[in-house]
Design an enzyme around this catalytic site. Structure first.
Site, PDB file in Angstrom:
ATOM      1  N   ASP A  87       0.859  -1.176   0.000  1.00  0.00           N
ATOM      2  CA  ASP A  87       0.000   0.000   0.000  1.00  0.00           C
ATOM      3  C   ASP A  87       0.903   1.236   0.000  1.00  0.00           C
ATOM      4  O   ASP A  87       2.099   1.154   0.310  1.00  0.00           O
ATOM      5  CB  ASP A  87      -0.887  -0.034   1.249  1.00  0.00           C
ATOM      6  N   THR A 121      -0.122   4.982   1.158  1.00  0.00           N
ATOM      7  CA  THR A 121      -0.289   5.910   2.272  1.00  0.00           C
ATOM      8  C   THR A 121      -0.157   5.188   3.616  1.00  0.00           C
ATOM      9  O   THR A 121      -0.879   4.234   3.899  1.00  0.00           O
ATOM     10  CB  THR A 121      -1.658   6.596   2.194  1.00  0.00           C
ATOM     11  N   ASP A 135      -1.808  -0.923   6.012  1.00  0.00           N
ATOM     12  CA  ASP A 135      -2.012  -0.359   7.350  1.00  0.00           C
ATOM     13  C   ASP A 135      -3.437   0.085   7.636  1.00  0.00           C
ATOM     14  O   ASP A 135      -3.795   0.312   8.785  1.00  0.00           O
ATOM     15  CB  ASP A 135      -1.089   0.855   7.544  1.00  0.00           C
TER      16      ASP A 135
END
Length: 790
Positions: free
Chosen positions: A503, A505, A686
């Site tokens: 991922d 961000t 996250d």
């Protein structure tokens, strides 16, 4: 009101655990002793005793006090200390005493799996612990503990301090046994040398018999006391109709002793008292060194619990046990003291040493509103905290629990090694018997000692230790690195990964998103008003982007009917108007194409109000992680819901092979499912929107600063947010695989080599026992190389 025991009349404090059907009705008993006596009376057809008796019977004392005390563990208040609820079931870690090999673990697992209500049982021979899960409506904890006791082992809920005491008691007993065996070996060997080499010339038969009787006197306490652990383990195995490593050892010792006893009494034949003493001494020495090495491997996770202080200080100044703290209790922690519980700082500012959790050596600044964890050290200032987790649910307890589960999960190679070890023992017994038969007819005088050598030299101790010791050591090192393993397959899968999917961000970037530019499309709203509205909407999202708006907001706007559309944005009503903030195609029904270059759009009644450009600094460790994986020939993919210009900028700067942007959580999962079946993926994320793809990847890592749902979906949790530690983790997994293979190669190679030599009579008994003990020590020592690998 307490119900009286139907047999003795004492109060029943154990609920309906103990019952006996008398006169067609279930009658409550206060303890297993009364239950046993009542059952015997009924089974003997003497139920009329209860009809005509004039007073209650005396309390039954048929059950040892140790077993009766196990019923105390059924008390709910006591269980709060160590039992946790998992999906309508109960789970408890147990300390085991008497477990010495894979056969012991197999025996306990198989027997408990047959116990009604037990849904899961795993035994770790390296740490001497078990993890048990059961349905409390069908069985009780005391029943489970009693079942283990009946197998010949001792079990109790795991407590780090008590297990430490048990370990020292066991080591002291081993030293006593080892000392007696060592002293006896020295004495018996002196006499044996005199008899073998006839140091005194032509020895008179009277002196020869005298030396034999003296040797018998020295060897007897060795056989009856020093070698007792081997017989105990062998008897447990035979009772359960399985074969453990101590079965051939016990047979060898007993055969050698009683054949020597017969030769001494009759004055005919050879004696092997020196072999009995030496066998026992070297076996005990090997076990002693093995226990110390295994203790070193198992101590790392248990030591984490010792970092949590025993006492805590309330704001009133009252000192209370730390394990009695409850959620919302207020505690004061002074400089130089460890935090007694997970908590949130109410007042004060300090720096906290979190090295024991994250591996980070530099203290982290903490102030009001920040979270601190039990066991971490308050370095500088006075702080008051409010407790957010009790001691069972603290982060450090969670880490220890996950480490235990990871250590207990057996990879395929470990299961195969255990199976081979059990069958190998059976093969040893058959080969030993065949060896004796062959040599009995060709060289009768040598048949017995050759059979002894075969029994001892080929005992598969090293084979059973090869995998569990390596797994325990590597799991402990993962914990020191600040990486929590949540699944048992991590070490296997990590070495097979051929595609890295990340991922953007909060993963590749720091997640500290900042607003760089704002384009206003409203004549009535100022820039600050736009930010306040955006921040009020984003308050309903749990995403790093939301924090960028919160940091610049000056006041809160009331939002009604707010709805978080995961992976898209947030909607809600403000003063009767319908507002949206998120991706362009979510915020706008028409004209979304004109705003595709902006990551965040704010709209009111489907009309654009503002467009935001964001910046998010790349983590320093991201470039090193991706470069190392690319050098290893692993393909890299950025998989993100973001579709802004920042995506291409990050991908180009990090040299990522492929980019999939602007996808929903389901789209991320669909991408993984579309990959070739030969692709083994490692996913790092996250956020809430990463949860489905983390669960769907072959192997997944959640960032420590990420959401709880992401962590619960992942196979590993990176506590310190330092991606470079994943490189160390991969190297450690590769080394673990290599060491397991080395251990298995050595153990199998040794047994395959020594077996034909022993069968042919080229291995003396004392060489056999030294070789077997050395083989086990080599395997354990090789595994210890995995500790502290950073």
């Amino acid at each position: 009101m307490t119900t009286p025991c139907y047999h003795c009349g004492d109060p029943v404090l154990t609920g309906d655990t103990f019952q006996v059907v008398i006169f067609d009705k279930p009658r409550l008993m206060c303890c297993p002793g009364c239950q046993a006596v009542a059952t015997t009376i009924v089974d003997s057809g003497l139920s009329s005793y209860y009809q005509y008796r004039t007073e209650n019977a005396d309390k039954a004392e048929l059950v040892p006090e140790e077993l009766k005390s196990l019923t105390l563990y059924d008390n709910q208040d006591i269980q709060q200390e160590f039992v946790r609820d998992v999906a309508d079931q109960k789970e408890v870690p147990l300390s085991l005493d008497g477990v010495s090999c894979a056969a012991c673990a197999w025996l306990i697992e198989k027997q408990l799996q047959r116990t009604k209500g037990v849904t899961h049982i795993q035994v770790n021979t390296t740490t001497n612990r078990a993890l048990v899960r059961w349905d409390d409506s069908e069985t009780s904890l005391s029943t489970i503990l009693t079942r283990i006791h009946h197998l010949g082992y001792k079990a109790a809920p795991f407590e780090a301090d008590k297990q430490e005491q048990q370990y020292h008691r066991n080591m002291k007993q081993y030293l006593y046994r080892l000392g007696i065996a060592g002293l006896a070996t020295m004495q018996v060997m002196m006499l044996a040398v005199a008899m073998y080499f006839e140091v005194f010339g032509d020895m008179d038969e009277t002196f020869r018999n005298y030396f034999r009787w003296i040797s018998l006197i020295f060897a007897t306490p060795v056989l009856l006391y020093s070698a007792l652990p081997f017989y105990t383990n062998a008897w447990r195995n035979l009772k359960a109709r399985t074969l453990g490593m101590d079965v051939p050892v016990s047979i060898a010792l007993l055969f050698a002793y009683f054949s020597s006893l017969y030769a001494t009494v009759t004055g005919k034949g050879e004696v092997f008292f020196e072999s009995v003493a030496m066998f026992t001494f070297f076996l005990l020495l090997g076990r002693f060194l093995e226990m110390r090495a295994r203790r070193t491997a198992a101590a790392a996770s248990a030591n984490l619990l010792k970092l949590v202080p025993k006492m805590a200080r309330h704001l009133t100044g009252e000192t209370v046990p730390a394990n009695s703290l409850k959620v919302d209790d207020h505690v004061r922690v002074l400089p130089g003291e460890p935090f007694p519980a997970d908590g949130r700082i109410l007042s004060g500012k300090t720096s906290v040493d979190e090295a024991m959790l994250t591996g980070e050596s530099l203290p982290q600044t903490k102030q009001s509103g920040d979270t601190v964890y039990a066991g971490t050290m308050n370095v500088e200032g006075n702080v008051d905290i409010t407790v957010i987790n009790n001691h069972k649910e603290s982060l450090v307890a969670h880490i220890v629990r996950l480490q235990d589960e990871a250590q207990m999960a057996k990879p395929k190679v470990a299961v195969l090694a255990d199976q081979i070890a059990r069958y190998f023992v059976a093969a040893i017994l058959i080969i030993s018997a065949s060896t004796w038969l062959y040599w009995h007819f060709s060289r009768p005088d040598d048949a017995f000692w050759i059979m002894l050598s075969v029994l001892v030299a080929t005992c598969p101790c090293a084979l059973s230790l090869a995998t569990p010791t390596a797994l325990t050591c590597s799991t402990s090192t993962f914990g020191q690195l600040g990486i929590m393993l949540r699944r048992g397959h991590v070490l296997e899968t990590l070495t097979k990964v051929n595609r890295l999917v990340v991922d953007k961000t909060g993963t590749l970037t720091e997640g500290t998103v900042q607003i760089s530019t704002i384009e206003i499309n409203s004549d009535t709203l100022t820039e600050q008003q736009v930010i306040n509205i955006a921040a009020s909407l984003e308050a309903f999202a749990n995403h790093p982007i939301a924090n960028a708006f919160q940091a610049r907001a000056t006041e809160k706007v009331n939002v009604g009917a707010a709805d978080n559309h995961i992976g898209q944005g947030v909607s809600g009503t403000i003063d009767g108007q319908y507002w949206r903030i998120g991706k362009a195609r979510f915020a706008l029904s028409d004209g979304a194409e004109s705003y595709q270059s902006y990551p965040v759009i704010l709209s009111c009644d489907n009309k654009p109000v503002a467009a935001f450009s964001l910046i998010d600094p790349i983590r320093p460790s991201s470039a090193r992680l991706l470069a190392a994986f690319k050098d290893a020939g692993i393909q890299t993919t950025m998989l993100t819901g973001d579709q802004s210009r920042n995506v291409k900028q990050v991908a180009d700067e990090l040299g990522i092979d492929s980019v999939v942007s602007g996808v929903s959580p389901q789209g991320k999962l669909s991408y993984l499912q579309s990959l070739d079946s030969r692709t083994i993926t490692l996913m790092i994320g996250d956020g809430v929107n990463d949860a489905p793809v983390l669960a769907g990847a072959h192997l997944s890592v959640a960032m420590g600063g990420g959401t709880d749902i992401a962590k619960s979906s992942a196979d590993m949790v990176l506590l310190g947010d330092d991606l470079e530690k994943l490189l160390t983790a991969r190297r450690l997994a590769q080394q673990t695989r290599r060491i397991i293979r080395e251990n298995l190669a050595w153990a199998l190679g040794y047994n395959v080599t020594i077996l034909p030599l022993a069968v042919m009579g080229f291995v003396a008994p004392y060489v056999a026992v030294v070789g077997m003990s050395a083989s086990s020590i080599i395997v354990v020592s090789n595994s210890l190389r995995l500790l502290n690998k950073k």
